[in-house]
Scaffold this active site. Sequence first.
Site, PDB file in Angstrom:
ATOM      1  N   TYR A  82       0.947  -0.973  -0.472  1.00 14.88           N
ATOM      2  CA  TYR A  82       0.404  -0.034   0.125  1.00 14.88           C
ATOM      3  C   TYR A  82       0.699   0.860  -0.143  1.00 14.88           C
ATOM      4  CZ  TYR A  82      -3.888   3.474   1.890  1.00 14.88           C
ATOM      5  OH  TYR A  82      -4.515   4.577   1.841  1.00 14.88           O
TER       6      TYR A  82
ATOM      7  N   LYS B  22       1.251   3.927  -2.702  1.00 16.79           N
ATOM      8  CA  LYS B  22       0.850   6.284  -2.741  1.00 16.79           C
ATOM      9  C   LYS B  22       2.239   6.200  -2.579  1.00 16.79           C
ATOM     10  CE  LYS B  22      -3.059   4.465  -1.951  1.00 16.79           C
ATOM     11  NZ  LYS B  22      -4.574   5.201  -2.474  1.00 16.79           N
TER      12      LYS B  22
END
Length: 265
Positions: free
Chosen positions: A156, A160
């Site tokens: 994740y 990002k």
Amino acid sequence: MGAVEGKVAIVTGAASGIGRGAALALASRGARVVVADLNIDGAQAVVREIESAQGIAIAIRVDVGDDQALEDLKAEVLTAFGRVDIVMNNAGVITRGLPEHIPIEEWHRVINVNLFSVVRSHAAFLPLFLGQGSGHFVNTASFAGLMSYSYDRLPYAASKAAIIQISEGLALYAIPKGIGVTVLCPGPVATNIGVGIPSFGPETTTRGPGSQFGVRDPLEVGHEVVDAIEANTFMLTTDDQIREILVSRARDWDGYVHNQILAME
Ligand SMILES: NC(=O)c1ccc[n+]([C@@H]2O[C@H](COP(=O)([O-])OP(=O)(O)OC[C@H]3O[C@@H](n4cnc5c(N)ncnc54)[C@H](O)[C@@H]3O)[C@@H](O)[C@H]2O)c1
């Protein structure tokens, strides 16, 4: 870009959370909104909310993890509204597990949905925006892409961080051509992102970015997104205390890492 009134705005992941907040905010300020989500029932419910407040919206089912999906979405929106002015690439997923436990396939899934969706969207909509000499991308990243405060969600965080870099690079190219780019970096926001997170290996205690960051309301964040589009702001954070942390990390990066390790003990 100026006022969003009358503009056509697509928001992915708009059936819930930050995307829903942005869709409601855009509609309340006069944009015609495409509520795009894998969850078509949820997207239709958001359309009904917008219509009951006299706004204009349609729901389209999209899986941003599919290579053809953003091209198909563009075609459907052009048929429905004849133009596209704003694209908010917001759909995202999270996963949890220690670095040695998250399988490669899970890395592929998270990077595909979070990062390649943005790549696909730029590929589909940038030529359209270049042709019309206007448009605005909003890409949803995270505090997790700006700094590390946990080690149990590396796919994740990596997705990002890459979204921030892609957005910054795109801004260098697109802004001189009249196309806006905003990267939204939320800290904690009260949404459904934590519901049913896949988890690998032993249980972990997920750390947040810090107790100084309160949990934000998604509709308020949605209005800040609209403000950023109208003001042509590149970096939009949901809490500017993050900037102080980034400045102090830049001054002493090793010290930052050591302090984060100490904070986890
Ligand atoms: N909530 C937070 O604290 C927070 C913090 C930082 C960043 N973010 C980011 O904000 C964005 C929105 O998340 P949220 O917190 O509102 O979560 P959410 O789970 O409430 O909403 C996410 C939406 O994305 C949709 N979605 C998931 N996979 C999809 C796919 N393949 N195709 C189309 N739609 C899909 C879901 O159906 C859901 O409606 C994400 O990119 C997330 O990483 C959230």
